[in-house]
Design an enzyme around this catalytic site. Sequence first.
Site, PDB file in Angstrom:
ATOM      1  N   GLU A 296       3.345   7.482   5.637  1.00 12.79           N
ATOM      2  CA  GLU A 296       2.803   6.931   6.874  1.00 12.79           C
ATOM      3  C   GLU A 296       3.772   5.916   7.474  1.00 12.79           C
ATOM      4  OE1 GLU A 296      -1.468   5.111   8.224  1.00 12.79           O
ATOM      5  OE2 GLU A 296      -0.365   3.956   6.726  1.00 12.79           O
TER       6      GLU A 296
ATOM      7  N   LYS B 155      -3.642   8.073  14.411  1.00 14.11           N
ATOM      8  CA  LYS B 155      -4.629   7.570  13.461  1.00 14.11           C
ATOM      9  C   LYS B 155      -5.881   7.089  14.191  1.00 14.11           C
ATOM     10  CE  LYS B 155      -4.849   4.456   9.444  1.00 14.11           C
ATOM     11  NZ  LYS B 155      -4.044   3.532   8.613  1.00 14.11           N
TER      12      LYS B 155
ATOM     13  N   CYS C 151      -3.427   7.786   5.798  1.00 18.99           N
ATOM     14  CA  CYS C 151      -3.950   6.691   4.995  1.00 18.99           C
ATOM     15  C   CYS C 151      -5.479   6.748   4.842  1.00 18.99           C
ATOM     16  CB  CYS C 151      -3.484   5.366   5.604  1.00 18.99           C
ATOM     17  SG  CYS C 151      -3.574   3.930   4.508  1.00 18.99           S
TER      18      CYS C 151
END
Length: 324
Positions: free
Chosen positions: A41, A135, A169
């Site tokens: 990430e 995200k 994540c």
Amino acid sequence: MRVAVAQLSSVLLNKAETIKKVCSAVQGAADGGADLVVFGEATIPGYPWWLDRTDAAAFDSPLQKQIQARYIEEGVNLEGSDGGDLREICGLAKARKIAVIVGTIERAHDRSCTSLYCTAVTIGADGTIAVAHRKLVPTHEERLAWAPGDGCGLRVVPVAEFSVGTLNCWENWMPLSRAALYAQGENLHVSIWPGCLRNTADISRFIAFESRSFVVACSNIMNLELLEKAHAIKPIPGFDIMIQEMLRRGEDWIADGGSCIIGPDSKWLIEPVTKEECLRFADLNLNLVQSERSLMDPSGHYSRPDVTRLVVDRTRQTIATFVG
């Protein structure tokens, strides 16, 4: 299919130098016969490790403005048919016929060019960007640096004989986000992380067990020495304050990796690797997915869409719609 997991350190807040490291790892993965290589990430230009070490929540702080301005300057532009700032990686993917999944900090041209998104970019073996997934919810202090994304990137893409989906994540802890990928026939789940064994060790095996898919978890690494090297190449705003806080805490490794690969039977193919830059390979057999799903297929025979079903809005969000 052969997959490679590339655990490396960003050259923090240095897009150009980090892209060089990524390209080198792509070459190494291709030399090793990989069809897909995965990075962690926010690899380009790095995770905001300074946030909880420089009092990033201080309102109207001149230092925080300076750091964020530098982060924006180093952000990744994905505009253009050549891949924008990722053009070198895209060209390499095409030349070596290898797919690439890499975490970026996107400087989004459709959202002012000054808000940043934690974006997982999937580049096909044809060199084109297949998915740019922003995200959905930055975690805790990340919200001081990143904007929330949308569902546009909740998409599964073909890589060799597999259907591959990616989450950033803690999105991997969001059951409906996982379900959105499962529903599209995902059988290789990629989770990308900033680093730390504590993040990857449990959830990766859980996702494999729940989805009966292969799971690739890729993390970055970062420690005091790597930060000092990055600062020597290109000075990092607030570096001295960050280092002083690390020393006060007794920190050396702030991201120890934990990259791993798990089979659909939830058994390790590659156990978590820590505290080293490395390139690890595994060969995946689709037949193992089919065998495990004979017992449970979460989006097939072991689902009840007549009772429970999911609605996913994959619209790329924008603040204005212009008519006429």
